[in-house]
Motif scaffolding. Structure first.
Motif, PDB file in Angstrom:
ATOM      1  N   LEU A 139       1.368  30.129  36.275  1.00 35.67           N
ATOM      2  CA  LEU A 139       2.305  31.028  36.940  1.00 35.67           C
ATOM      3  C   LEU A 139       3.042  30.328  38.078  1.00 35.67           C
ATOM      4  O   LEU A 139       4.249  30.475  38.234  1.00 35.67           O
ATOM      5  CB  LEU A 139       1.555  32.251  37.486  1.00 35.67           C
ATOM      6  CG  LEU A 139       2.385  33.250  38.291  1.00 35.67           C
ATOM      7  CD1 LEU A 139       3.427  33.913  37.399  1.00 35.67           C
ATOM      8  CD2 LEU A 139       1.488  34.303  38.936  1.00 35.67           C
ATOM      9  N   GLN A 140       2.306  29.553  38.901  1.00 38.23           N
ATOM     10  CA  GLN A 140       2.900  28.892  40.055  1.00 38.23           C
ATOM     11  C   GLN A 140       2.363  27.466  40.152  1.00 38.23           C
ATOM     12  O   GLN A 140       1.203  27.217  39.827  1.00 38.23           O
ATOM     13  CB  GLN A 140       2.545  29.628  41.355  1.00 38.23           C
ATOM     14  CG  GLN A 140       3.082  31.052  41.436  1.00 38.23           C
ATOM     15  CD  GLN A 140       4.573  31.073  41.702  1.00 38.23           C
ATOM     16  OE1 GLN A 140       5.122  30.098  42.198  1.00 38.23           O
ATOM     17  NE2 GLN A 140       5.222  32.175  41.386  1.00 38.23           N
ATOM     18  N   VAL A 141       3.222  26.539  40.642  1.00 38.59           N
ATOM     19  CA  VAL A 141       2.799  25.159  40.876  1.00 38.59           C
ATOM     20  C   VAL A 141       3.260  24.760  42.259  1.00 38.59           C
ATOM     21  O   VAL A 141       4.430  24.926  42.605  1.00 38.59           O
ATOM     22  CB  VAL A 141       3.400  24.193  39.833  1.00 38.59           C
ATOM     23  CG1 VAL A 141       2.978  22.753  40.140  1.00 38.59           C
ATOM     24  CG2 VAL A 141       2.970  24.589  38.433  1.00 38.59           C
ATOM     25  N   ARG A 142       2.327  24.273  43.086  1.00 41.55           N
ATOM     26  CA  ARG A 142       2.669  23.831  44.438  1.00 41.55           C
ATOM     27  C   ARG A 142       1.988  22.497  44.734  1.00 41.55           C
ATOM     28  O   ARG A 142       0.785  22.439  44.981  1.00 41.55           O
ATOM     29  CB  ARG A 142       2.226  24.852  45.482  1.00 41.55           C
ATOM     30  CG  ARG A 142       2.978  26.153  45.448  1.00 41.55           C
ATOM     31  CD  ARG A 142       4.382  25.991  45.950  1.00 41.55           C
ATOM     32  NE  ARG A 142       4.433  25.711  47.370  1.00 41.55           N
ATOM     33  CZ  ARG A 142       5.550  25.665  48.070  1.00 41.55           C
ATOM     34  NH1 ARG A 142       6.703  25.867  47.477  1.00 41.55           N
ATOM     35  NH2 ARG A 142       5.517  25.408  49.349  1.00 41.55           N
ATOM     36  N   GLN A 143       2.719  21.415  44.606  1.00 34.56           N
ATOM     37  CA  GLN A 143       2.252  20.074  44.985  1.00 34.56           C
ATOM     38  C   GLN A 143       0.939  19.700  44.292  1.00 34.56           C
ATOM     39  O   GLN A 143       0.967  19.203  43.188  1.00 34.56           O
ATOM     40  CB  GLN A 143       2.119  19.993  46.510  1.00 34.56           C
ATOM     41  CG  GLN A 143       3.454  20.181  47.213  1.00 34.56           C
ATOM     42  CD  GLN A 143       3.348  20.103  48.723  1.00 34.56           C
ATOM     43  OE1 GLN A 143       2.267  19.931  49.265  1.00 34.56           O
ATOM     44  NE2 GLN A 143       4.466  20.253  49.396  1.00 34.56           N
ATOM     45  N   THR A 144      -0.202  19.957  44.895  1.00 35.23           N
ATOM     46  CA  THR A 144      -1.476  19.502  44.338  1.00 35.23           C
ATOM     47  C   THR A 144      -2.255  20.605  43.659  1.00 35.23           C
ATOM     48  O   THR A 144      -3.374  20.367  43.193  1.00 35.23           O
ATOM     49  CB  THR A 144      -2.358  18.901  45.447  1.00 35.23           C
ATOM     50  OG1 THR A 144      -2.648  19.932  46.417  1.00 35.23           O
ATOM     51  CG2 THR A 144      -1.655  17.743  46.138  1.00 35.23           C
ATOM     52  N   GLN A 145      -1.716  21.818  43.582  1.00 36.11           N
ATOM     53  CA  GLN A 145      -2.450  22.940  43.012  1.00 36.11           C
ATOM     54  C   GLN A 145      -1.542  23.796  42.144  1.00 36.11           C
ATOM     55  O   GLN A 145      -0.321  23.755  42.264  1.00 36.11           O
ATOM     56  CB  GLN A 145      -3.055  23.812  44.123  1.00 36.11           C
ATOM     57  CG  GLN A 145      -4.090  23.085  44.973  1.00 36.11           C
ATOM     58  CD  GLN A 145      -4.605  23.954  46.101  1.00 36.11           C
ATOM     59  OE1 GLN A 145      -3.968  24.929  46.477  1.00 36.11           O
ATOM     60  NE2 GLN A 145      -5.767  23.610  46.632  1.00 36.11           N
TER      61      GLN A 145
END
Length: 339
Positions: free
Chosen positions: A69-75
């Protein structure tokens, strides 16, 4: 028996060579149907499918699948479609189909028109602007990452301690006959109280601020020439008044990393609940109305909690000939949370 072994053999081959990509990730946390994934230096994109693998006595088996659903840098955050995931276990991206980014590029080539386009970064810094409030709250609960401070589109609630200074002057006459002598007695003092503040950013670029609370006005002064207070029997003049307060403000924010600087203006209404005075007339103690100017900052400890600090000045609309000076300043500090 031979047929069963053959099916099992082909399942192992499919899992090993066609289903999984080379990238491997680890499950960091699970909350209901949402899975927080540690990318461990690899890449993952919104729309990708990740699967968990169980090792059984008869070979590897797919234990569950989830859509990113979501991607932010390292997670990344994924929604479980079926099956199960286990915290700490490895997962892999399903490579039997192109990634969401590859699909988007292919679609863009097919429908491209002759107009300039702006290249987008793989992880645009303002990505959170396009998230819904619900998505952001879910991501906060899963991530637990203090390095990201979420500021937009969230209700902020603060419990504040209020420390105030007040100045009031009362114009009084003595009992000299036939001509009374008038004296304006200055009084000052400090008080305290508490307030509950609600801040919510609107669609117009300003934050709507509502404040409800309780404050105590406590001032004292002494007449110089004559006894003008306490029914013209004393030179000691005082006023102790408790108020319930209700205010509405427009607040303008400036976000700098963990620090939110702000300035606000609005109105406050104060309703007296108890009053004791030797200097003011009872008819002068009524609902007080003031124009308020304030400024302060909110320091974020993490994604959820912050410390507010503020200063307020109240310009009273209740000044009169008998009460020519009414000044109120307040410092506020407390603890807040975002919802």
């Amino acid at each position: 028996m031979t047929l069963l072994l053959s099916k099992r053999f082909f399942l192992i081959l499919a899992l090993t060579f066609t289903t999984l990509s080379a990238e491997a990730y680890k499950v960091k946390d699970i909350n209901g149907k949402k899975v927080l994934i540690d990318l461990e230096g690899e890449k993952l994109f919104e729309g990708d499918t990740v699967i968990s693998i169980d090792k059984t006595s008869s070979g590897p088996e797919i234990a569950g699948s989830a859509k990113v659903l979501q991607v932010r840098q390292t997670q990344a955050v994924a929604i479980i479609s079926d099956g199960k995931f286990v915290i700490g276990k490895k997962v892999a991206r399903k490579a039997a189909e192109p990634s969401a980014v590859d699909q988007a590029k292919a679609a863009a080539k097919e429908t491209a028109v002759a107009k300039p386009t702006k290249a987008e970064a793989e992880y645009p810094e303002d990505e959170e602007i396009y998230e819904t409030s619900e998505q952001r709250r879910d991501r906060m609960r899963l991530a637990g990452d203090d390095t990201i401070v979420f500021r937009r589109d969230m209700l902020k609630v603060s419990l504040l301690g209020v420390f105030a200074t007040d100045k009031i002057s009362a114009k009084q006459a003595d009992d000299t006959l036939p001509f009374q002598e008038w004296e304006t007695v200055p009084m000052s003092g400090s008080g305290s109280g508490f307030a509950l503040a609600f801040d919510y950013p609107s669609h117009w670029g300003v934050t709507l601020r509502g404040v409800v609370g309780h404050e105590k006005l406590s001032v004292f002064g002494r007449s110089v020439d004559n006894n003008v207070c306490a029914g013209k029997t004393s030179s000691n003049c005082m006023a102790n008044i408790d108020y319930i307060t209700l205010g509405g403000h427009l607040r303008f924010d400036l976000n700098i990393s963990r620090l939110t600087l702000w300035a606000a203006g609005g109105m406050v209404f104060k309703s007296p609940t108890s009053k004791e005075t030797t200097a003011l007339r009872q008819e002068d103690i009524k609902v007080a109305n003031s124009i308020v100017g304030s400024a302060g900052f909110d320091f974020a400890f993490n994604n959820r909690f912050f410390m507010p600090l503020a200063y307020e000045y109240h310009y009273s609309l209740n000044k009169s000939d008998t009460v020519p000076v009414i000044d109120h300043s307040a410092f506020m500090v407390g603890f807040g949370a975002k919802f």
